[in-house]
Motif scaffolding. Structure first.
Motif, PDB file in Angstrom:
ATOM      1  N   UNK A   1       0.866  -1.187   0.000  1.00 47.26           N
ATOM      2  CA  UNK A   1       0.000   0.000   0.000  1.00 47.26           C
ATOM      3  C   UNK A   1       0.899   1.231   0.000  1.00 47.26           C
ATOM      4  N   UNK A   2       0.535   2.214  -0.826  1.00 48.21           N
ATOM      5  CA  UNK A   2       1.343   3.437  -0.906  1.00 48.21           C
ATOM      6  C   UNK A   2       0.402   4.633  -0.988  1.00 48.21           C
ATOM      7  N   UNK A   3       0.624   5.602  -0.115  1.00 48.53           N
ATOM      8  CA  UNK A   3      -0.134   6.849  -0.114  1.00 48.53           C
ATOM      9  C   UNK A   3       0.850   8.000  -0.168  1.00 48.53           C
ATOM     10  N   UNK A   4       0.764   8.819  -1.227  1.00 50.21           N
ATOM     11  CA  UNK A   4       1.674   9.946  -1.362  1.00 50.21           C
ATOM     12  C   UNK A   4       1.099  11.170  -0.673  1.00 50.21           C
TER      13      UNK A   4
ATOM     14  N   UNK B   1       1.803  14.164  -1.600  1.00 51.63           N
ATOM     15  CA  UNK B   1       1.647  15.207  -2.615  1.00 51.63           C
ATOM     16  C   UNK B   1       0.354  14.958  -3.368  1.00 51.63           C
ATOM     17  N   UNK B   2      -0.514  15.945  -3.415  1.00 53.17           N
ATOM     18  CA  UNK B   2      -1.795  15.791  -4.087  1.00 53.17           C
ATOM     19  C   UNK B   2      -1.604  15.375  -5.537  1.00 53.17           C
ATOM     20  N   UNK B   3      -2.406  14.404  -5.976  1.00 55.67           N
ATOM     21  CA  UNK B   3      -2.406  13.886  -7.334  1.00 55.67           C
ATOM     22  C   UNK B   3      -1.162  13.073  -7.680  1.00 55.67           C
ATOM     23  N   UNK B   4      -0.197  12.972  -6.750  1.00 52.68           N
ATOM     24  CA  UNK B   4       1.010  12.200  -7.043  1.00 52.68           C
ATOM     25  C   UNK B   4       0.798  10.743  -6.671  1.00 52.68           C
ATOM     26  N   UNK B   5       1.451   9.842  -7.400  1.00 47.93           N
ATOM     27  CA  UNK B   5       1.344   8.415  -7.109  1.00 47.93           C
ATOM     28  C   UNK B   5       2.647   7.837  -6.598  1.00 47.93           C
ATOM     29  N   UNK B   6       3.698   8.609  -6.699  1.00 45.47           N
ATOM     30  CA  UNK B   6       4.981   8.166  -6.173  1.00 45.47           C
ATOM     31  C   UNK B   6       5.605   9.323  -5.413  1.00 45.47           C
TER      32      UNK B   6
ATOM     33  N   UNK C   1      -4.474  -5.616   4.103  1.00 46.44           N
ATOM     34  CA  UNK C   1      -3.692  -4.374   4.110  1.00 46.44           C
ATOM     35  C   UNK C   1      -4.563  -3.181   3.746  1.00 46.44           C
ATOM     36  N   UNK C   2      -5.499  -3.373   2.839  1.00 46.49           N
ATOM     37  CA  UNK C   2      -6.419  -2.290   2.485  1.00 46.49           C
ATOM     38  C   UNK C   2      -7.277  -1.893   3.686  1.00 46.49           C
ATOM     39  N   UNK C   3      -7.683  -2.865   4.477  1.00 49.65           N
ATOM     40  CA  UNK C   3      -8.458  -2.567   5.683  1.00 49.65           C
ATOM     41  C   UNK C   3      -7.642  -1.728   6.658  1.00 49.65           C
ATOM     42  N   UNK C   4      -6.368  -2.081   6.829  1.00 45.23           N
ATOM     43  CA  UNK C   4      -5.496  -1.306   7.715  1.00 45.23           C
ATOM     44  C   UNK C   4      -5.297   0.107   7.182  1.00 45.23           C
ATOM     45  N   UNK C   5      -5.127   0.227   5.873  1.00 48.81           N
ATOM     46  CA  UNK C   5      -4.923   1.554   5.277  1.00 48.81           C
ATOM     47  C   UNK C   5      -6.168   2.425   5.459  1.00 48.81           C
ATOM     48  N   UNK C   6      -7.352   1.856   5.276  1.00 48.48           N
ATOM     49  CA  UNK C   6      -8.591   2.617   5.465  1.00 48.48           C
ATOM     50  C   UNK C   6      -8.709   3.105   6.907  1.00 48.48           C
ATOM     51  N   UNK C   7      -8.299   2.269   7.850  1.00 53.57           N
ATOM     52  CA  UNK C   7      -8.327   2.684   9.250  1.00 53.57           C
ATOM     53  C   UNK C   7      -7.334   3.814   9.503  1.00 53.57           C
ATOM     54  N   UNK C   8      -6.172   3.746   8.857  1.00 50.36           N
ATOM     55  CA  UNK C   8      -5.171   4.810   8.981  1.00 50.36           C
ATOM     56  C   UNK C   8      -5.707   6.125   8.429  1.00 50.36           C
TER      57      UNK C   8
ATOM     58  N   UNK D   1       4.047   4.218   3.255  1.00 41.90           N
ATOM     59  CA  UNK D   1       4.164   2.957   2.519  1.00 41.90           C
ATOM     60  C   UNK D   1       4.079   1.797   3.497  1.00 41.90           C
ATOM     61  N   UNK D   2       3.402   0.730   3.093  1.00 37.94           N
ATOM     62  CA  UNK D   2       3.292  -0.476   3.910  1.00 37.94           C
ATOM     63  C   UNK D   2       3.498  -1.692   3.015  1.00 37.94           C
ATOM     64  N   UNK D   3       4.318  -2.618   3.478  1.00 32.90           N
ATOM     65  CA  UNK D   3       4.569  -3.871   2.779  1.00 32.90           C
ATOM     66  C   UNK D   3       4.245  -5.004   3.735  1.00 32.90           C
ATOM     67  N   UNK D   4       3.231  -5.785   3.393  1.00 33.97           N
ATOM     68  CA  UNK D   4       2.778  -6.893   4.238  1.00 33.97           C
ATOM     69  C   UNK D   4       3.235  -8.214   3.631  1.00 33.97           C
ATOM     70  N   UNK D   5       3.855  -9.054   4.461  1.00 37.91           N
ATOM     71  CA  UNK D   5       4.320 -10.365   4.023  1.00 37.91           C
ATOM     72  C   UNK D   5       3.765 -11.430   4.957  1.00 37.91           C
ATOM     73  N   UNK D   6       3.148 -12.437   4.368  1.00 35.20           N
ATOM     74  CA  UNK D   6       2.575 -13.532   5.142  1.00 35.20           C
ATOM     75  C   UNK D   6       3.342 -14.815   4.873  1.00 35.20           C
ATOM     76  N   UNK D   7       3.704 -15.487   5.941  1.00 33.21           N
ATOM     77  CA  UNK D   7       4.384 -16.776   5.814  1.00 33.21           C
ATOM     78  C   UNK D   7       3.289 -17.836   5.738  1.00 33.21           C
ATOM     79  N   UNK D   8       3.013 -18.299   4.522  1.00 29.13           N
ATOM     80  CA  UNK D   8       1.915 -19.261   4.367  1.00 29.13           C
ATOM     81  C   UNK D   8       2.461 -20.681   4.443  1.00 29.13           C
ATOM     82  N   UNK D   9       1.586 -21.586   4.723  1.00 27.67           N
ATOM     83  CA  UNK D   9       1.973 -22.995   4.794  1.00 27.67           C
ATOM     84  C   UNK D   9       2.010 -23.564   3.383  1.00 27.67           C
ATOM     85  N   UNK D  10       3.131 -24.181   3.016  1.00 26.69           N
ATOM     86  CA  UNK D  10       3.280 -24.711   1.676  1.00 26.69           C
ATOM     87  C   UNK D  10       3.428 -26.227   1.736  1.00 26.69           C
TER      88      UNK D  10
END
Length: 362
Positions: free
Chosen positions: A141-144, A146-151, A324-331, A344-353
């Motif tokens: 998830x990334x929130x800039x 700067x208005x209208x900016x994406x990076x 992650x979207x739920x967390x961002x909406x709460x933020x 910026x938020x980077x979420x990593x899940x250790x899944x069972x393989x």
């Protein structure tokens, strides 16, 4: 609610020419020719130029001219100069509105081209992270600010290398295009070194040399590097960055910190020695959140920081991106007004393989 305001304003502006000419027509009929409402018919094409293209302005100009002729005949104003002067006023305002509409159309086309180029730059700089990398599921998830900016000045990346899955989240000092340029340098160096360097310390040293060579001590980048290999653990290098959050299966959260933080990237030449890596357990079913200070330093109306640890329970959605979207909406709900810093938020899940599956496979 906020998304509906621009649409509502656009609707009001669209109907403003009709309203203006209707008021002029009613006022002229009710009060008669003595008040002199007729020249105000030019308000129609004047307001029409605020939204839409030149065709819309021309259409309302023609409508205003017909209205002017009709009211002039009704009031008998063409027996004197008042009627003709009113028509000249409508034609003049319509001409000015047409010129303004054409110029605005050209500017909007240029802006659309710039935005398309910016979107390409975004895909090159902050390309989508892989949905799965080895034993990990990833979401970003990334929130800039700067208005209208994406990076902006925050950066992230996930690389499945021969040495394990490696991640970086960083925050460049400053904002604007200069910060974007620095972020590009860091990401370029990380993407190359992540495949070449056998250990995380060597990777960090490559980043430090690349950043120091470009920035020359004028700016710095806080960052956290992480590596998940064959064992159920994650190894960190922290360059003055907020500590990562590890969410356990029972929903509790820890913020592992090194015994000693390293200087931010770009300032390492002023220190002595390499930063020391540290590791924590990271097993299937657990989650790792790397983030920038735009998350934890977001304030509400009372000036309180966002309680990230207390909101770890929000990361319970079965889909990593949905969680992650739920967390961002709460933020966003917590923050008072627009963001003051990139987040910026980077979420990593250790899944069972499945048994025998390689953790280094993409």
């Amino acid at each position: 609610m906020a998304a509906k305001k621009p649409q509502h304003s656009h609707t009001v502006l669209s109907w403003l020419p009709v309203l203006a000419m209707s008021v002029v027509a009613v006022g002229d009929i009710v009060t008669g020719p003595g008040v002199g409402f007729l020249p105000l018919a030019s308000l129609g094409p004047a307001f029409a130029g605020l939204v839409g293209g030149w065709r819309r302005t021309a259409w309302f100009g023609a409508a205003a001219l017909l209205l002017c002729v009709a009211l002039g005949l009704y009031d008998g104003l063409f027996q004197e100069r008042r009627g003709f002067m009113a028509m000249v006023s409508v034609v003049g305002v319509t001409g000015a509105g047409l010129a303004a509409a054409v110029m605005r159309g050209r500017r909007e086309a240029e802006l659309a081209n710039v935005r398309s180029i910016a979107e390409v730059a975004q895909r090159v700089l902050l390309r989508p992270v892989p949905l799965t990398a080895g034993p990990l599921q990833a979401a970003v998830s990334y929130t800039s600010a700067v208005a209208e900016a994406r990076i902006g000045g925050d950066l992230y990346e996930v690389v499945a290398s021969p040495h394990g899955v490696r991640m970086i989240v960083g925050d460049v000092q400053g904002k604007g295009l200069a910060a974007v340029e620095t972020a590009a340098v860091v990401l370029g160096a990380f993407r190359e070194a992540a495949h070449d360097e056998p250990d995380l310390v060597g990777l960090g040293e490559r980043l430090e040399r690349s950043v120091a060579r470009v920035l020359e001590g004028e700016k710095f980048v806080t960052a956290v590097l992480a590596e998940v290999g064959e064992h159920h653990e994650v190894v960190f290098l922290n360059y003055g960055h907020p500590p990562p959050m590890v969410v356990h299966e029972d929903g509790t959260a820890d913020f592992p910190q090194p015994s000693e933080y390293a200087l931010p990237l770009g300032l390492g030449v002023q220190g002595s020695g390499s930063p020391k890596p540290f590791s924590v357990g990271f097993a299937p079913g657990e989650q790792l959140l790397l983030y920038t200070d735009g998350v934890t330093e977001a304030r509400d109306d009372h000036g309180d920081f966002y309680p990230l640890g207390e909101r770890a329970y929000l990361l319970k959605d079965a889909d990593a991106q949905g969680a992650l979207d739920t967390l961002r909406e709460d933020l966003v709900r917590h923050a008072a007004g627009p963001p003051h810093d990139d987040a910026a938020m980077l979420l990593l899940r250790y899944h069972r393989h499945a048994p025998g599956e390689s953790v280094d496979a993409v």
